[in-house]
Structure formats: structure tokens, C-alpha cells
Design a protein around this motif. Sequence first.
Motif, mmCIF file in Angstrom:
data_model
loop_
_atom_site.group_PDB
_atom_site.id
_atom_site.type_symbol
_atom_site.label_atom_id
_atom_site.label_comp_id
_atom_site.label_asym_id
_atom_site.label_seq_id
_atom_site.Cartn_x
_atom_site.Cartn_y
_atom_site.Cartn_z
ATOM 1 N N ALA A 1 -11.617 -0.640 -19.900
ATOM 2 C CA ALA A 1 -11.291 -2.067 -20.095
ATOM 3 C C ALA A 1 -9.787 -2.290 -20.079
ATOM 4 O O ALA A 1 -9.289 -3.280 -19.522
ATOM 5 N N ILE A 2 -9.041 -1.379 -20.683
ATOM 6 C CA ILE A 2 -7.583 -1.503 -20.707
ATOM 7 C C ILE A 2 -7.011 -1.412 -19.301
ATOM 8 O O ILE A 2 -6.172 -2.235 -18.900
ATOM 9 N N LEU A 3 -7.446 -0.433 -18.525
ATOM 10 C CA LEU A 3 -6.912 -0.281 -17.160
ATOM 11 C C LEU A 3 -7.341 -1.422 -16.260
ATOM 12 O O LEU A 3 -6.575 -1.851 -15.386
ATOM 13 N N ASP A 4 -8.539 -1.961 -16.467
ATOM 14 C CA ASP A 4 -8.957 -3.131 -15.687
ATOM 15 C C ASP A 4 -8.019 -4.307 -15.958
ATOM 16 O O ASP A 4 -7.655 -5.050 -15.040
ATOM 17 N N GLU A 5 -7.616 -4.478 -17.220
ATOM 18 C CA GLU A 5 -6.691 -5.555 -17.570
ATOM 19 C C GLU A 5 -5.295 -5.285 -17.013
ATOM 20 O O GLU A 5 -4.614 -6.208 -16.541
ATOM 21 N N VAL A 6 -4.865 -4.037 -17.042
ATOM 22 C CA VAL A 6 -3.557 -3.668 -16.490
ATOM 23 C C VAL A 6 -3.507 -3.987 -14.997
ATOM 24 O O VAL A 6 -2.528 -4.545 -14.490
ATOM 25 N N GLU A 7 -4.571 -3.638 -14.288
ATOM 26 C CA GLU A 7 -4.598 -3.839 -12.836
ATOM 27 C C GLU A 7 -4.833 -5.294 -12.447
ATOM 28 O O GLU A 7 -4.359 -5.745 -11.405
ATOM 29 N N ASN A 8 -5.563 -6.010 -13.267
ATOM 30 C CA ASN A 8 -5.904 -7.399 -12.955
ATOM 31 C C ASN A 8 -5.792 -8.242 -14.227
ATOM 32 O O ASN A 8 -6.790 -8.568 -14.866
ATOM 33 N N PRO A 9 -4.561 -8.602 -14.617
ATOM 34 C CA PRO A 9 -4.351 -9.290 -15.903
ATOM 35 C C PRO A 9 -5.106 -10.611 -15.992
ATOM 36 O O PRO A 9 -4.997 -11.466 -15.116
ATOM 37 N N GLN A 10 -5.863 -10.750 -17.076
ATOM 38 C CA GLN A 10 -6.640 -11.969 -17.314
ATOM 39 C C GLN A 10 -6.353 -12.584 -18.677
ATOM 40 O O GLN A 10 -6.821 -13.683 -18.959
ATOM 41 N N HIS A 11 -5.598 -11.873 -19.526
ATOM 42 C CA HIS A 11 -5.438 -12.324 -20.915
ATOM 43 C C HIS A 11 -3.977 -12.323 -21.358
ATOM 44 O O HIS A 11 -3.689 -12.041 -22.528
ATOM 45 N N ALA A 12 -3.073 -12.637 -20.474
ATOM 46 C CA ALA A 12 -1.646 -12.668 -20.838
ATOM 47 C C ALA A 12 -1.409 -13.652 -21.978
ATOM 48 O O ALA A 12 -1.919 -14.781 -21.964
ATOM 49 N N GLY A 13 -0.681 -13.210 -22.993
ATOM 50 C CA GLY A 13 -0.385 -14.065 -24.137
ATOM 51 C C GLY A 13 -1.570 -14.283 -25.054
ATOM 52 O O GLY A 13 -1.548 -15.192 -25.888
ATOM 53 N N ARG A 14 -2.591 -13.394 -24.948
ATOM 54 C CA ARG A 14 -3.787 -13.560 -25.762
ATOM 55 C C ARG A 14 -4.263 -12.200 -26.266
ATOM 56 O O ARG A 14 -3.889 -11.162 -25.744
ATOM 57 N N ARG A 15 -5.144 -12.247 -27.234
ATOM 58 C CA ARG A 15 -5.876 -11.069 -27.667
ATOM 59 C C ARG A 15 -7.302 -11.156 -27.111
ATOM 60 O O ARG A 15 -7.899 -12.236 -27.061
ATOM 61 N N PHE A 16 -7.831 -10.024 -26.701
ATOM 62 C CA PHE A 16 -9.242 -9.997 -26.307
ATOM 63 C C PHE A 16 -9.856 -8.704 -26.846
ATOM 64 O O PHE A 16 -9.171 -7.870 -27.431
ATOM 65 N N THR A 17 -11.148 -8.566 -26.670
ATOM 66 C CA THR A 17 -11.848 -7.400 -27.196
ATOM 67 C C THR A 17 -12.909 -6.944 -26.200
ATOM 68 O O THR A 17 -13.287 -7.690 -25.295
ATOM 69 N N ALA A 18 -13.355 -5.711 -26.367
ATOM 70 C CA ALA A 18 -14.360 -5.137 -25.469
ATOM 71 C C ALA A 18 -15.375 -4.335 -26.273
ATOM 72 O O ALA A 18 -15.050 -3.751 -27.309
ATOM 73 N N ALA A 19 -16.612 -4.317 -25.791
ATOM 74 C CA ALA A 19 -17.687 -3.556 -26.454
ATOM 75 C C ALA A 19 -18.651 -3.056 -25.401
ATOM 76 O O ALA A 19 -18.755 -3.606 -24.299
ATOM 77 N N ASN A 20 -19.358 -1.992 -25.729
ATOM 78 C CA ASN A 20 -20.441 -1.507 -24.859
ATOM 79 C C ASN A 20 -21.665 -2.408 -25.048
ATOM 80 O O ASN A 20 -21.866 -2.959 -26.120
#
Length: 204
Positions: A185-204
Motif C-alpha cells: 500500500a505504501i509503494l502504491d501511494e509512492v508511485e501514484n500519490p492519491q492522499h497528499a496532505g492527508r492521512r489514510f489507512t490500509a487493511a487486509n
Amino acid sequence: MKIAVIGATGMVGREVTAEAVRRGHRVVAASRSGKPVESASAAEPAVVDLADAEAVSALAAKNDVLVFATGPSRTGGDHQEWLTASTRALEAVGSTPVLVVGGAGSLLIDGERLVDSPNFPEAYRPEALTLSALLEELRNAPAELNWTMISPSPMIAPGERTGSYTLGLDSPAGERISSQDFAVAILDEVENPQHAGRRFTAAN
């Protein structure tokens, strides 16, 4: 992409480092010890102390993105010292995007932070409160800081890399996540930022 991971020898940091190498990025694995990450031998080890803002600034200047995967000690140490060092380090990154690994304690259920609930484990409360304070500092940071924070599920531990996860914002997206899928999830966000200036979370 050139990615620097600060805290690369920790549970989350080493998985982020390995995932970034797996995807073909050039990775600097930064930590206080400078030890190589065994699961990511292609990563370049580097000695960087979070409290050394000048070193963090130099690292930011040489990379496209920073991942802050360090956190306050659960077994001791000065949490205020860590928080101050983190704040100064983040002030030093300039315009380089930075993804900060936060905690689950600041996630909300019915408007209440998990860390404030009576059933929150006491052993994790100091760490959760410190990471919650860092989130508030990020939310109040100058506009030029290009930050994102990701919080894990309430339960995170090494497990299986499935490559599948569910996202949420300020409320838990599920009960648990493996550290491997958290790294995905972290690398997906690094490669394709969707949450700049925000907090988000991930779960299985």
C-alpha cells in the motif's frame, strides 16, 4: 524512482525497502546503524540519524521521495525527543514528497480516537499518543511540506504478501494487515500519490 527509507531496519521499514527494490526502484536504506536490509540486498545502506536534520535534508535532495518508517520506542526512550527530532527532520525535507508511517491509535470510530477508548492496550498507549501528536503537527505544517501519512490497521504483524488491501481515510478499513501488504500500500501511494496532505489507512 529514487526512494529513501528512514528506519529501514524496522518491521515496516524493511518491508518497504524490499517492496521498493522488488519494483525496480533505486533505494537508500537509511538507519542509525546503517546495517543492510537482508531481504533487499540491492538497496544502498546509509547511516542517518533522525535527529540530524542536515543529513535528512541531504538525503531528501538526492531522492525523489522519502518514507519515514521510524517511530518512538515502545519499551522506553524519550518520546518528546523523538517527536521533536521528527518535526525538525520533516522541516528539513524541503519540497521532496514524504510519506510518514503513523499509528493506528489516531484512527476514529464514531468520532473517538482508538487511543482514547478504554480497551486500548496500555502498553501501546504512549506510542499511539506520540504518533497522534505527529499527525496533528503534519496537519498544521506549512503548505510547502508535501506530506502524506499512512496508519496501519489496529493489528499489524509480519505475514503474507497477498498484494490485496482495502483503503480508508480516518476510520479503520479493517482489523488487521500484514506488514508485507502494508508495504505494498505504501509503494502504491509512492508511485501514484492519491492522499497528499492527508492521512489514510490500509487493511487486509
